[in-house]
Motif scaffolding. Structure first.
Motif, PDB file in Angstrom:
ATOM      1  N   THR A 453       0.528  -1.386  -0.013  1.00 25.18           N
ATOM      2  CA  THR A 453      -0.208   0.044  -0.418  1.00 25.18           C
ATOM      3  C   THR A 453       0.805   1.112  -0.064  1.00 25.18           C
ATOM      4  OG1 THR A 453      -0.293   0.096   2.704  1.00 25.18           O
ATOM      5  CG2 THR A 453      -1.629  -1.273   1.707  1.00 25.18           C
ATOM      6  N   LEU A 454       0.195   2.401  -0.365  1.00 24.26           N
ATOM      7  CA  LEU A 454       0.804   3.679   0.106  1.00 24.26           C
ATOM      8  C   LEU A 454       2.221   3.532   1.084  1.00 24.26           C
ATOM      9  CD1 LEU A 454       2.079   5.543  -2.118  1.00 24.26           C
ATOM     10  CD2 LEU A 454       0.100   7.133  -1.770  1.00 24.26           C
ATOM     11  N   ARG A 455       1.465   3.739   2.246  1.00 26.07           N
ATOM     12  CA  ARG A 455       1.285   4.049   3.421  1.00 26.07           C
ATOM     13  C   ARG A 455       3.026   2.948   3.847  1.00 26.07           C
ATOM     14  NH1 ARG A 455      -2.080   3.890   9.202  1.00 26.07           N
ATOM     15  NH2 ARG A 455      -0.243   3.154  10.895  1.00 26.07           N
ATOM     16  N   ASP A 456       2.648   1.547   3.678  1.00 28.14           N
ATOM     17  CA  ASP A 456       3.591   0.689   3.446  1.00 28.14           C
ATOM     18  C   ASP A 456       4.608   1.156   2.734  1.00 28.14           C
ATOM     19  OD1 ASP A 456       2.252  -0.168   5.511  1.00 28.14           O
ATOM     20  OD2 ASP A 456       1.313  -2.376   4.288  1.00 28.14           O
ATOM     21  N   ARG A 501       4.839  13.323   3.840  1.00 24.16           N
ATOM     22  CA  ARG A 501       4.830  13.905   3.468  1.00 24.16           C
ATOM     23  C   ARG A 501       5.857  13.418   2.068  1.00 24.16           C
ATOM     24  NH1 ARG A 501       9.171  16.661   5.533  1.00 24.16           N
ATOM     25  NH2 ARG A 501      10.755  15.334   4.525  1.00 24.16           N
ATOM     26  N   GLN A 502       6.173  12.516   2.102  1.00 25.60           N
ATOM     27  CA  GLN A 502       6.873  11.425   0.506  1.00 25.60           C
ATOM     28  C   GLN A 502       4.893  10.886   0.327  1.00 25.60           C
ATOM     29  OE1 GLN A 502       9.246  11.123  -0.967  1.00 25.60           O
ATOM     30  NE2 GLN A 502      10.333   9.269  -0.951  1.00 25.60           N
ATOM     31  N   ILE A 503       4.759  10.060   0.915  1.00 19.65           N
ATOM     32  CA  ILE A 503       3.180   9.967   0.623  1.00 19.65           C
ATOM     33  C   ILE A 503       1.901  11.031  -0.731  1.00 19.65           C
ATOM     34  CG2 ILE A 503       0.473   9.486   1.131  1.00 19.65           C
ATOM     35  CD1 ILE A 503       1.481   8.262   3.585  1.00 19.65           C
ATOM     36  N   ARG A 504       2.724  12.550   0.152  1.00 21.30           N
ATOM     37  CA  ARG A 504       1.716  13.375  -0.893  1.00 21.30           C
ATOM     38  C   ARG A 504       2.466  14.042  -2.128  1.00 21.30           C
ATOM     39  NH1 ARG A 504       0.503  15.501   5.224  1.00 21.30           N
ATOM     40  NH2 ARG A 504       3.589  17.151   4.342  1.00 21.30           N
ATOM     41  N   ASN A 505       4.030  13.332  -1.490  1.00 22.28           N
ATOM     42  CA  ASN A 505       4.430  13.762  -3.221  1.00 22.28           C
ATOM     43  C   ASN A 505       4.187  12.755  -3.947  1.00 22.28           C
ATOM     44  OD1 ASN A 505       6.773  15.360  -1.826  1.00 22.28           O
ATOM     45  ND2 ASN A 505       7.670  14.032  -1.077  1.00 22.28           N
ATOM     46  N   ARG A 671       4.852  19.837   2.163  1.00 17.23           N
ATOM     47  CA  ARG A 671       5.468  20.130   3.048  1.00 17.23           C
ATOM     48  C   ARG A 671       3.949  20.568   3.714  1.00 17.23           C
ATOM     49  NH1 ARG A 671       8.430  25.397   2.847  1.00 17.23           N
ATOM     50  NH2 ARG A 671       9.012  25.518   0.717  1.00 17.23           N
ATOM     51  N   ARG A 672       3.006  20.896   2.885  1.00 12.19           N
ATOM     52  CA  ARG A 672       2.020  21.175   3.733  1.00 12.19           C
ATOM     53  C   ARG A 672       0.870  19.873   3.792  1.00 12.19           C
ATOM     54  NH1 ARG A 672       0.343  26.285   0.152  1.00 12.19           N
ATOM     55  NH2 ARG A 672      -1.609  25.071  -0.305  1.00 12.19           N
ATOM     56  N   ARG A 673      -0.129  19.593   4.587  1.00 12.40           N
ATOM     57  CA  ARG A 673      -1.424  18.692   4.421  1.00 12.40           C
ATOM     58  C   ARG A 673      -1.821  19.373   3.792  1.00 12.40           C
ATOM     59  NH1 ARG A 673      -3.224  18.375  10.892  1.00 12.40           N
ATOM     60  NH2 ARG A 673      -4.091  16.031   9.958  1.00 12.40           N
ATOM     61  N   ASP A 674      -2.677  19.926   3.018  1.00  9.61           N
ATOM     62  CA  ASP A 674      -3.736  20.957   2.133  1.00  9.61           C
ATOM     63  C   ASP A 674      -3.276  19.972   0.852  1.00  9.61           C
ATOM     64  OD1 ASP A 674      -2.088  23.296   2.357  1.00  9.61           O
ATOM     65  OD2 ASP A 674      -4.071  24.458   2.934  1.00  9.61           O
ATOM     66  N   PRO A 693      13.845  18.948   1.717  1.00  4.21           N
ATOM     67  CA  PRO A 693      14.066  17.960   0.957  1.00  4.21           C
ATOM     68  C   PRO A 693      12.640  17.001   0.670  1.00  4.21           C
ATOM     69  CG  PRO A 693      14.993  18.476   3.474  1.00  4.21           C
ATOM     70  CD  PRO A 693      14.276  19.331   3.783  1.00  4.21           C
ATOM     71  N   ARG A 694      12.594  16.270  -0.361  1.00  3.78           N
ATOM     72  CA  ARG A 694      12.596  15.703  -0.769  1.00  3.78           C
ATOM     73  C   ARG A 694      10.371  15.691  -0.705  1.00  3.78           C
ATOM     74  NH1 ARG A 694      14.735  10.687   1.780  1.00  3.78           N
ATOM     75  NH2 ARG A 694      15.433   9.162   0.474  1.00  3.78           N
TER      76      ARG A 694
END
Length: 712
Positions: A453-456, A501-505, A671-674, A693-694
């Protein structure tokens, strides 16, 4: 009497039965009363009616007094010569491959479903008590004013899901409907899909299936369902009421259409549940093994391009007819909008070699029904030259594994250059820029049912598949994943922030690049499988979505919906043509044009890209800022690619003149949640914008002489 149509067709006074078999010497239809011959319930009563008419290899006949609801099966006699591929055994009850519904499940108890003994002789045990019964169907469904949405590919957002896993734990769905077709049709689920901007739900297999012998031996079940037993029959597992699977599936489609959501089925026509030559005899093997399967060694063994024991002989006219009849049924009678073909390379193999001009593709191309629906390939199999990504015909879209791998490797630090990234950001022109194809040929995905999954993906470096019962041998070992210093779950705030942040990327890449985005169900609410990347046999909390959302999960769900709205708002993100040298500019962090050597330099892990306005929105320019490095980067912002004014007499596209008033505004910064347009902060060309970074940012500029596009 006509030998058509295949299967069981009710008519006034009775039912017409027809079965295709080239080498059979006798075909008998076997009729069972209510409860008789139910799986595992003993032999019961059975009425046998020989089909005495035979025209063009079709055995057929009319049986008076038989109507909808009748349970039945076939027994087929013929030569027994396994070394030459003949596996006829009238002791084995066979499922009708054209059955619209089945009752009961396969049972391995006693081994009666196998047609031969260990010494190769024919097994005489009657398999009827251990085989599902086919059902004569004829009840009409009131479709009313149902109308397929016909969403254009450029506007399509796909959501891949398992019928049960999606809804089984949803607290707002009626408990009686959880895990069913009607659960997906429920108001809470449809509201969730619409909030995400989903336009099509892609359902993992809903055809009737059978557990493989190895899975059954472990006391497990094939939860995913990639082991087909009935190509026309909806899976009983997902019916809220016994025997209502056909009507409930239709009701689900109708409800989704009313909400503007298309239904795409993940279909498995490359192989069947019968496995290799040692597998059970449940339908095709006993009907005519040499017709339905690719064989080798004079017919003694199956050819396996799929990793599942067998490969259907799609080049045979009857097999091709079966597949196309099945597809048309799901479109015309069940109103589905398209198909994703599992291991589709096998379908294009005539003999051994793959061809984009194979009979399967030619038939679908000219079919007046099938040529108009969405066709998606998983463009690989396990045979020679199995990866055929980019080689399918123009009407097809393809799961783009290069997009998945390229994005993972860049953002997770496995690829120390930008060499592949430019293609993935612009619609994968290296794969699809051929006559008749557009960027929408690429189905972009970061995750799918098969894998982390994306989280994993950002929490585990290694797979953890022990619960599958295969001692960790199953599932891919190459996941290009990352864990930010901790394997698995943690309460370390810095690690959690980096993972978020990586998931949002990844989600930004999915929604904001050309191609068709596909999100896997649960990724939007931080679903975890605890590091299992192949839970195909786990019908438990590992596979079911947990809907008890914490604030981070809710924020991510809202973020996905905002990305979908941005994608819809800006046509440049939904391109139907590939970029050329005039409509995109690649820049380094200092705002200078990228040089050829920069793309392969391991020290260069950041770049920006400025896109010219789309024809539908000529006043808006977009800018990507990508920092895949481990340190922050200060980007010097370029000038927007805007005309001075829109309409007749507009200046050619190019950098805005010095002193122009267009400014950049931030739409996305991971970097933001929205993902909401920041209307307060404006950045002039030449200003510096620091990206951590990333991290990724999308900036938007609108010509001050044009409409305030996207600023609201």
């Amino acid at each position: 009497m006509s030998p058509y149509p295949d299967g069981a067709t009710p008519a006034p006074g009775g039912t017409h039965f027809a079965l295709y078999s080239e080498s059979a010497t006798a075909v008998t239809v076997c009729l069972f009363g209510d409860g008789d011959g139910e799986t595992g319930a003993g032999l019961g009563t059975e009425r046998r009616v020989p089909l005495r008419e035979r025209i063009g290899h079709v055995w057929h006949g009319f049986v008076p007094g038989v109507g909808p609801g009748q349970r039945y099966g076939f027994r087929v006699d013929g030569p027994w010569d396994p070394l030459r591929g003949h596996r006829f055994n009238p002791n084995k009850l066979l499922v009708d491959p054209y059955a619209r519904a089945l009752s009961g499940k396969v049972s391995y108890r006693g081994g009666a479903i196998f047609d031969r003994k260990a010494d190769g002789s024919r097994d005489e045990a009657d398999s009827a008590p251990f085989v599902p019964k086919s059902i004569v169907c004829g009840a009409p469904f009131d479709w009313g004013d149902d109308s397929p949405p016909h969403t254009p590919w450029r506007d399509t957002v796909i959501y891949e899901a398992h019928v049960k896993g999606l809804t089984y734990l949803h607290p707002e769905i009626d408990p009686a409907l959880r895990g069913t077709y009607l659960g997906i049709a429920s108001e809470p689920m449809i509201a969730h899909l619409r909030a995400l901007g989903v336009t099509a739900i892609e359902l993992m297999p809903v055809h009737e299936t059978c557990d493989e012998p190895s899975v059954a031996k472990r006391g497990q079940h094939n939860y995913w369902g990639y082991s087909t037993l009935g190509y026309f029959a909806p899976d009983q597992r997902f019916a809220a009421r016994k025997g209502e699977q056909v009507q409930e599936f239709q009701a689900m489609v109708k409800a989704l259409h009313s909400a503007g959501i298309e239904v795409i089925l993940d279909v498995v026509y490359n192989h069947s549940c019968e496995g290799d030559e040692t597998g059970p005899s449940l339908f095709l093997r006993g009907i005519d093994n040499r017709v339905y399967y690719k064989l080798r060694d004079h017919g003694a063994r199956t050819v396996d391009f799929t990793g599942c024991g067998n490969s259907l002989k799609v080049e045979h006219p009857q097999v091709l007819k079966l597949i196309c009849d099945s597809l048309r049924y799901w479109v015309t009678e069940m109103h589905v909008d398209g198909f994703r073909f599992d291991l589709a390379t096998t379908l294009g193999r005539e003999g051994v070699d793959f061809s984009s001009q194979a009979a399967f593709f030619r038939v679908l191309h000219q079919d007046p029904v099938l040529s108009r629906v969405k066709l998606v390939s998983e463009p690989w199999d396990l045979g020679p030259d199995g990866m055929q990504l980019g080689h399918f015909p123009p009407k097809w879209r393809e799961w783009n594994a290069r997009f998945r791998d390229g994005m993972r490797r860049f953002w997770n630090g496995h690829d120390k250059s930008l060499s592949d990234l430019g293609y993935r950001l612009t619609g994968s022109s290296d794969l699809f820029h051929t006559p008749g194809r557009t960027p929408t040929a690429s189905i972009n995905f970061i995750t799918a049912h098969d894998g982390f999954t994306l989280r994993d993906l950002v929490s585990y470096r290694e797979k953890h598949n022990e619960a599958n019962g295969e001692e960790g041998r199953d599932g891919s070992n190459d996941n290009a994943s990352i864990h930010f210093g901790v394997e698995g779950e943690t309460d370390d705030a810095m690690v959690l922030a980096a993972r978020a942040r990586q998931i949002r990327n990844f989600l930004a890449m999915l929604f904001l690049t050309p191609g068709v985005p596909m999100i896997t169900s649960g990724d939007e609410i931080l679903r975890t499988q605890k590091g299992n990347n192949n839970p195909y046999v786990l019908d438990d909390e590992t596979s079911w979505l947990d809907w008890t959302l914490d604030p981070e999960a809710k924020a991510l769900r809202d973020y996905v919906g905002a990305l979908a709205r941005l994608r819809k708002r800006f046509p440049a993100l939904r391109r139907e043509t590939f970029f050329d040298g005039n409509d995109i500019t690649w820049l380094d962090v200092d705002g200078h044009p990228m040089q050829l050597e920069d793309w392969g330099a391991p020290e260069v892990m950041a770049l920006s890209a400025v896109m010219a306005p789309a024809a539908e929105d000529p006043t808006t320019s977009l800018c990507f800022l990508l920092n895949g490095d481990k340190t922050e980067v200060a980007f010097r912002l370029p000038r927007p690619r805007l005309p001075h004014k829109s309409g007749p007499g507009a200046a050619p596209l190019g950098p805005i003149a010095a002193g122009g008033e267009a400014v950049w505004r931030v739409a996305v910064d991971t970097r933001r949640r929205d993902a909401c347009m920041d209307t307060q902060a404006n950045f002039q060309a030449g200003a510096t914008y620091t990206v951590p970074p990333r991290c990724f940012a999308l900036l938007v500029a609108t010509n001050p002489l044009g409409p305030e596009s996207g600023m609201r």
